[in-house]
Structures are given as C-alpha cells and as structure tokens.
Write an enzyme that holds these catalytic residues in place. Sequence first.
Site, PDB file in Angstrom:
ATOM      1  CG  ASP A  95      -1.760   1.178   1.406  1.00 45.96           C
ATOM      2  OD1 ASP A  95      -1.897   1.946   0.430  1.00 45.96           O
ATOM      3  OD2 ASP A  95      -2.323   1.373   2.505  1.00 45.96           O
ATOM      4  CG  ASP A  97      -2.132   7.095   1.447  1.00 46.60           C
ATOM      5  OD1 ASP A  97      -2.192   8.105   0.702  1.00 46.60           O
ATOM      6  OD2 ASP A  97      -3.039   6.786   2.251  1.00 46.60           O
ATOM      7  CG  ASP A 262       0.433   1.203   6.156  1.00 44.72           C
ATOM      8  OD1 ASP A 262       1.055   0.580   7.048  1.00 44.72           O
ATOM      9  OD2 ASP A 262      -0.669   1.734   6.347  1.00 44.72           O
TER      10      ASP A 262
END
Length: 312
Positions: A95, A97, A262
């Site tokens: 992930d 972001d 993450d």
Amino acid sequence: MDFKEASLRERKIYYHEEWKEKDVPDFIVERITEREFAFDHDGNGYNDRYKGFENVDLFSDFLIKNFPYAVCTSVSYYSKPKNREDWKGAELVFDIDAKDLTVKSCDCKEGHVCEKCLSEAKEIVLKIRDAMIGDLGIKRLVLVYSGRGYHLRVVDKEVLPLERRSEILEYVTGSKRPKDLFLSHGYPAVYRKMFVMTFNKMNEKDLPFSKNIVDTLLAEKESIISKLNTYHADFLDIKGIGDKTKNEFLGHIERINASLVDGKVTVDVKRILRLPSTLHSKVSMKCVEIKNIENFDPLKQAVPKFVFERKD
Ligand SMILES: [Zn+2]
C-alpha cells in the site's frame, strides 16, 4: 482538482449511473464467496463488517441500494468469511499512499495529495513491481489506484499461504543494507535503485544533519548517485563526511524507504483493502484496477463524472 469529499447525493449518482458490475476485477469475482466485505456507510469508519456475498449480482444489488461511503474486502480468503474462519491464504499487498510519503518534491501539507506526489507514488509502485516480477518471479499481480495512492496486490497461488511477509517488504523497498552493495543483480541492485530514487528527491528539509553536512551532501548529490550507479565503492568518500555520518546517512535513507509502503498492511493478513471500482468518497475519486500503468493518469481515469458536474 480539489479532492473534495463526495456528498450523499453524489454517491448515489455514482453507484446508480456510473458504477458497473463488470468493473469489479476478475481477481475479486473469482473467489468472491471467500472474501469478507466491509462497509463504511457514513464516513465514520468500517462499522459494517464480516459481510459475505454468494455472487457478484448480490453484491451489486447491495451497492445500488446503499451507495456506501467506502467499500473494502479482505485480502484473505476464508471458507466462512462472515466469521473469518478457516483461513485459505491471503494476497501479498503493498500500500503506497501519496499522502504519507515522507520525502516528496511537492509542497503538499501533511495529509494532502497533489498531481506531483501521486506521480511519485506511481514511480515507487513501478519499482516494487519490477522487483517482484524480475527478482522474485511473481507472475500474477494487480495494480490498483486506491484513490490517493497505489495498491500492488499479488495473487500468485504460491504466495497466498506465506506467513512471514516482512522480508519481502524489506527486499522490494531496499530498506536493509546489503552485505555487498555492488553485486550487479539481485537485492543490492534493488537497494541501489531505491537509494537513488529517494536521495534524488531530497532537499534541505529531508536531511537531519548539520548545515555543513547537508550542504555538502546536496552539492555532491549528482556525483554520489553517478558513482553508486557505476559501482564506485568510494561513492560517499567526501571531504567533511566521516564514517559515522556516512552510516547515519545510509540509515536515514533506509528508514525512509521502509516507510514508502505501509508495512502494517503487508504484514497483517487480517487487513481489509479498498475494492477497485468503488468510490473513495473522502477525495471523490474512484478506486480502479489499472490495466496499463505506463499510461495511467488518475486525474483522467479515476475521477468520477459527478466531479465535472459540480457547480461550486
Ligand atoms: Zn503533493
């Protein structure tokens, strides 16, 4: 683009007029009965969890009736997803972001994203993809625009049962110093690429050293990078930079690289992840499966139609 929150009315328009059942990706539909679904109905969190659907038509009916604020599915498969019982493996996910990137070359305030940092997030996901395919032999992976960054989801059969995922995370982010920095292939090559990518974007505010050291590192940036790329072991032998500082500098970049993804999402197989085709209401963008990442532009392909019809 101002990434404004979607209203209830806009969510309804999206699910009634724009969302299509066929946009739910194949890798979800294939094993839909084994996934847990989670819904945030009002922007206050995923309070409606542990839902299961027998087929995609029933899921479609649910979306059209409820036009939720956000929709996630488990990355894991279960025989009984409603109870999260009898674990059948989990996708390996990364992930990235854009809002959480610690080093970026834009002026975004904390928690915000812009075109520039979204494109930096894309550069990171592409590097990780290359390492997954080239070094780790992954065959089936799916790239997703999450609404504010990117998800990379590996669905190879061999990967699903993996329990220890943190070593892979270290590998693809280049966040652990290799024993031999200058091997031409394998992990040292990944480490060097990730180092160069991060150092390239850094300026004064990203380097926690004294002014003299920061000035020297920035002045020598091009030479450091070019020496590293051409296997010069003396790439950090610079007047005014001692061994301790060298070590701290490398450690600093490694920590930043470890934070590109993450890690909690990768390591925790109980996580839920936004479902491609659904709306990221907080920023009024679509979460979409990306077919051609090289040409993908979120501001063209992930903006729902209602955004263009806004009057204010
Ligand atoms: Zn930005």
